[in-house]
Design a protein around this motif. Structure first.
Motif, short mmCIF file in Angstrom:
data_model
loop_
_atom_site.label_atom_id
_atom_site.label_comp_id
_atom_site.label_asym_id
_atom_site.label_seq_id
_atom_site.Cartn_x
_atom_site.Cartn_y
_atom_site.Cartn_z
N LEU A 114 0.84 -1.20 0.00
CA LEU A 114 0.00 0.00 0.00
C LEU A 114 0.87 1.25 0.00
CD1 LEU A 114 -2.68 -0.99 2.68
CD2 LEU A 114 -3.00 -0.86 0.21
N PRO A 115 0.34 2.37 -0.49
CA PRO A 115 1.11 3.61 -0.40
C PRO A 115 1.32 4.00 1.05
CG PRO A 115 -1.06 3.99 -1.41
CD PRO A 115 -0.94 2.52 -1.15
N PRO A 116 2.45 4.61 1.38
CA PRO A 116 2.75 4.97 2.78
C PRO A 116 1.70 5.88 3.43
CG PRO A 116 4.71 5.16 1.44
CD PRO A 116 3.57 4.88 0.49
N THR A 117 0.85 6.51 2.65
CA THR A 117 -0.19 7.36 3.22
C THR A 117 -1.46 6.60 3.58
OG1 THR A 117 -0.93 7.89 0.99
CG2 THR A 117 0.63 9.42 2.03
N SER A 118 -1.57 5.34 3.16
CA SER A 118 -2.75 4.53 3.45
C SER A 118 -2.83 4.22 4.95
CB SER A 118 -2.70 3.22 2.66
OG SER A 118 -3.73 2.37 3.07
N PRO A 119 -4.03 4.27 5.53
CA PRO A 119 -4.15 3.94 6.96
C PRO A 119 -3.65 2.54 7.31
CG PRO A 119 -6.18 4.91 6.15
CD PRO A 119 -5.30 4.68 4.95
N LEU A 120 -3.81 1.57 6.41
CA LEU A 120 -3.41 0.20 6.71
C LEU A 120 -2.00 -0.15 6.26
CD1 LEU A 120 -6.73 -1.75 6.01
CD2 LEU A 120 -5.80 -0.95 8.18
N TYR A 121 -1.25 0.84 5.80
CA TYR A 121 0.13 0.62 5.40
C TYR A 121 0.96 0.15 6.59
CZ TYR A 121 4.97 1.76 4.27
OH TYR A 121 6.32 1.70 4.08
N ILE A 122 1.94 -0.70 6.29
CA ILE A 122 2.92 -1.11 7.30
C ILE A 122 4.30 -1.03 6.66
CG2 ILE A 122 2.57 -3.56 6.75
CD1 ILE A 122 3.38 -4.16 9.70
N GLY A 123 5.23 -0.49 7.41
CA GLY A 123 6.60 -0.36 6.95
C GLY A 123 7.41 -1.60 7.27
N PRO A 124 8.70 -1.42 7.54
CA PRO A 124 9.59 -2.56 7.80
C PRO A 124 9.14 -3.44 8.97
CG PRO A 124 10.84 -0.53 7.54
CD PRO A 124 9.39 -0.14 7.59
N ALA A 125 9.15 -4.74 8.72
CA ALA A 125 8.68 -5.70 9.72
C ALA A 125 9.48 -5.63 11.01
CB ALA A 125 8.72 -7.12 9.15
N GLY A 126 10.78 -5.50 10.91
CA GLY A 126 11.62 -5.45 12.11
C GLY A 126 11.25 -4.31 13.03
N MET A 127 10.99 -3.15 12.44
CA MET A 127 10.61 -1.99 13.24
C MET A 127 9.24 -2.21 13.88
SD MET A 127 11.85 0.66 14.29
CE MET A 127 12.21 2.36 14.12
N TYR A 128 8.32 -2.82 13.14
CA TYR A 128 6.99 -3.12 13.67
C TYR A 128 7.09 -4.07 14.86
CZ TYR A 128 2.32 -5.21 13.89
OH TYR A 128 1.10 -5.70 14.31
N VAL A 129 7.87 -5.11 14.72
CA VAL A 129 8.06 -6.09 15.80
C VAL A 129 8.65 -5.39 17.02
CG1 VAL A 129 9.41 -8.10 16.50
CG2 VAL A 129 8.21 -8.12 14.32
N LEU A 130 9.68 -4.59 16.82
CA LEU A 130 10.36 -3.91 17.93
C LEU A 130 9.43 -2.92 18.64
CD1 LEU A 130 12.96 -3.38 19.53
CD2 LEU A 130 13.52 -1.63 17.84
#
Length: 170
Positions: A114-130
């Motif tokens: 998804l585009p980074p502006t989308s509400p459901l966008y997720i970036g890098p998995a490692g950062m999300y986990v941390l």
């Protein structure tokens, strides 16, 4: 009264999580644009309602604290709070994240495209986990501490506090 205090402890811990995540999303430090509760609500129902998502978040937070007290009673402490928070975090990583489209542990989900502006966008998995792990650890620390020190564990309906202590040691 212990259940009310457990609920309040959960709400306080949930508020701290909410504030830290809100700062993270507003500053771009968080790899997500909305809290997991808002993303889950949007992904499963199509409803994008911050107040309803907030209510869902605080209900989870209060329920987690009540669960901690129900499971451990007077043995509730910071380590048990963090342990429960880690279980809740694993549920987020293994069940909720895939449902949202963020993938297991934030990896491989469709919402990465998804585009980074989308509400459901997720970036890098490692950062999300941390980030989510740290938030859950903060939650567990707060509920474990508050439930341990704030709840009057001698409180029983009419029971003598000294008798309650004696019962706990057997």
């Amino acid at each position: 009264m212990k259940w009310v205090k457990a609920i309040v402890a959960g709400l306080v811990a949930g508020l701290v999580m909410f504030i830290v995540l809100a700062v993270g999303t507003k500053t771009g430090m968080a790899p997500i644009n909305v809290p997991p509760s808002a993303a889950f609500l949007a992904a499963t129902t199509g409803i994008q309602s911050p107040p309803l998502a907030g209510l869902l978040h605080f209900a989870y937070a209060a329920l987690g604290s009540v669960l901690l007290v129900a499971l451990f009673g007077r043995r509730t402490n910071i380590l048990k709070g963090i342990g429960l928070a880690l279980v809740l975090w694993l549920i987020l990583m293994v069940i909720y994240s895939p449902i949202i489209g963020w993938g297991f542990f934030g990896a491989g989900g469709l919402n990465h495209q998804l585009p980074p502006t989308s509400p459901l966008y997720i970036g890098p998995a490692g950062m999300y986990v941390l980030i989510t792990l740290v938030l859950h650890a903060i939650y567990g620390l707060i509920v474990g501490w508050m439930d341990q020190v704030w709840i009057d564990w001698t409180e029983r309906s009419g029971a003598d506090p000294d008798q309650s202590e004696n019962l706990a040691s057997h």
